[in-house]
Design an enzyme around this catalytic site. Structure first.
Site, PDB file in Angstrom:
ATOM      1  CB  ILE A  34      -0.975  -0.027   1.203  1.00 58.10           C
ATOM      2  CG1 ILE A  34      -2.182   0.865   0.950  1.00 58.10           C
ATOM      3  CG2 ILE A  34      -0.292   0.321   2.503  1.00 58.10           C
ATOM      4  CD1 ILE A  34      -3.326   0.633   1.926  1.00 58.10           C
ATOM      5  CG  ASN A  91      12.174  -5.788   7.004  1.00 56.51           C
ATOM      6  OD1 ASN A  91      13.348  -5.776   6.657  1.00 56.51           O
ATOM      7  ND2 ASN A  91      11.273  -4.954   6.507  1.00 56.51           N
ATOM      8  CD  GLU A  99       6.646  -0.628  10.219  1.00 60.53           C
ATOM      9  OE1 GLU A  99       5.645  -0.495   9.488  1.00 60.53           O
ATOM     10  OE2 GLU A  99       7.522   0.242  10.361  1.00 60.53           O
ATOM     11  CB  VAL A 100       2.715  -6.700   8.945  1.00 59.92           C
ATOM     12  CG1 VAL A 100       1.491  -7.601   8.905  1.00 59.92           C
ATOM     13  CG2 VAL A 100       2.356  -5.264   8.538  1.00 59.92           C
ATOM     14  CG  HIS A 104       5.663  -9.151   5.201  1.00 60.41           C
ATOM     15  ND1 HIS A 104       5.373  -9.281   6.547  1.00 60.41           N
ATOM     16  CD2 HIS A 104       6.359  -7.990   5.076  1.00 60.41           C
ATOM     17  CE1 HIS A 104       5.857  -8.238   7.197  1.00 60.41           C
ATOM     18  NE2 HIS A 104       6.471  -7.446   6.328  1.00 60.41           N
TER      19      HIS A 104
HETATM   20  P1  5GP Z   1       7.480  -4.736   7.356  1.00 61.70           P
HETATM   21  O1  5GP Z   1       7.973  -3.421   7.877  1.00 61.70           O
HETATM   22  O2  5GP Z   1       6.661  -5.498   8.360  1.00 61.70           O
HETATM   23  O3  5GP Z   1       8.572  -5.574   6.749  1.00 61.70           O
HETATM   24  O4  5GP Z   1       6.546  -4.384   6.125  1.00 61.70           O
HETATM   25  C1  5GP Z   1       5.182  -4.183   6.217  1.00 61.70           C
HETATM   26  C2  5GP Z   1       4.713  -3.660   4.872  1.00 61.70           C
HETATM   27  O5  5GP Z   1       3.306  -3.762   4.837  1.00 61.70           O
HETATM   28  C3  5GP Z   1       5.071  -2.180   4.626  1.00 61.70           C
HETATM   29  O6  5GP Z   1       5.840  -2.057   3.436  1.00 61.70           O
HETATM   30  C4  5GP Z   1       3.711  -1.505   4.505  1.00 61.70           C
HETATM   31  O7  5GP Z   1       3.694  -0.483   3.538  1.00 61.70           O
HETATM   32  C5  5GP Z   1       2.794  -2.657   4.131  1.00 61.70           C
HETATM   33  N1  5GP Z   1       1.410  -2.491   4.561  1.00 61.70           N
HETATM   34  C6  5GP Z   1       0.983  -2.055   5.782  1.00 61.70           C
HETATM   35  N2  5GP Z   1      -0.355  -2.030   5.830  1.00 61.70           N
HETATM   36  C7  5GP Z   1      -0.787  -2.470   4.608  1.00 61.70           C
HETATM   37  C8  5GP Z   1      -2.095  -2.665   4.048  1.00 61.70           C
HETATM   38  O8  5GP Z   1      -3.127  -2.418   4.682  1.00 61.70           O
HETATM   39  N3  5GP Z   1      -2.157  -3.139   2.776  1.00 61.70           N
HETATM   40  C9  5GP Z   1      -1.029  -3.413   2.041  1.00 61.70           C
HETATM   41  N4  5GP Z   1      -1.200  -3.864   0.797  1.00 61.70           N
HETATM   42  N5  5GP Z   1       0.209  -3.233   2.545  1.00 61.70           N
HETATM   43  C10 5GP Z   1       0.332  -2.771   3.805  1.00 61.70           C
END
Ligand code: 5GP
Length: 119
Positions: A34, A91, A99-100, A104
């Protein structure tokens, strides 16, 4: 840490939240990030509940692991990146700034991704 079903990717998998899906196979879903960090930014997630790469590495089946690589292959073909290349990262945990809390992989490309950061 327990898997938390309230995370956004879990909601996307349950169709409770929208995502622009670009590829799917039996074990994997791929959709646009997103907040894209490059011209092409796709997230690749397993359909089952895995917190992170360590959880996945320890607990997923051979078919699930293979499916991730099949998704990488499909995306490289889809975006025609076999010659120009791309960056695929995940990550993990606090230092990795995940973060999530659903595993992924970030599939980044369509441009020079620059050097990896220094210490
Ligand atoms: P992390 O920091 O966990 O490796 O990456 C999380 C990713 O999830 C980030 O790049 C962020 O932009 C993406 N993200 C967060 N919320 C959403 C969402 O609601 N939909 C989509 N498609 N991506 C998301």
């Amino acid at each position: 840490m327990e898997y938390d079903k309230s995370n956004i990717f879990s909601k996307i998998l349950r169709k409770e939240a929208d995502a622009k899906i670009v590829y799917e196979n039996e074990y994997v879903l791929c959709f646009e990030d997103i907040f894209p960090k490059s011209k092409i930014h796709i997230l690749i997630i397993p359909k089952s509940e895995y917190l992170d790469i360590f959880d996945f590495s320890k607990n997923s089946s051979t078919d699930e692991k293979e499916a991730i690589f099949l998704a990488f292959e499909a995306l490289i073909d889809m975006f025609k990146l076999d010659k120009k290349g791309c960056r695929i990262i995940t990550n993990h945990g606090i230092d990795g700034r995940q973060e999530v809390p659903h595993l992924h992989f970030h599939f980044l490309g369509g441009q020079d991704m620059g050097k990896m950061i220094n210490i």
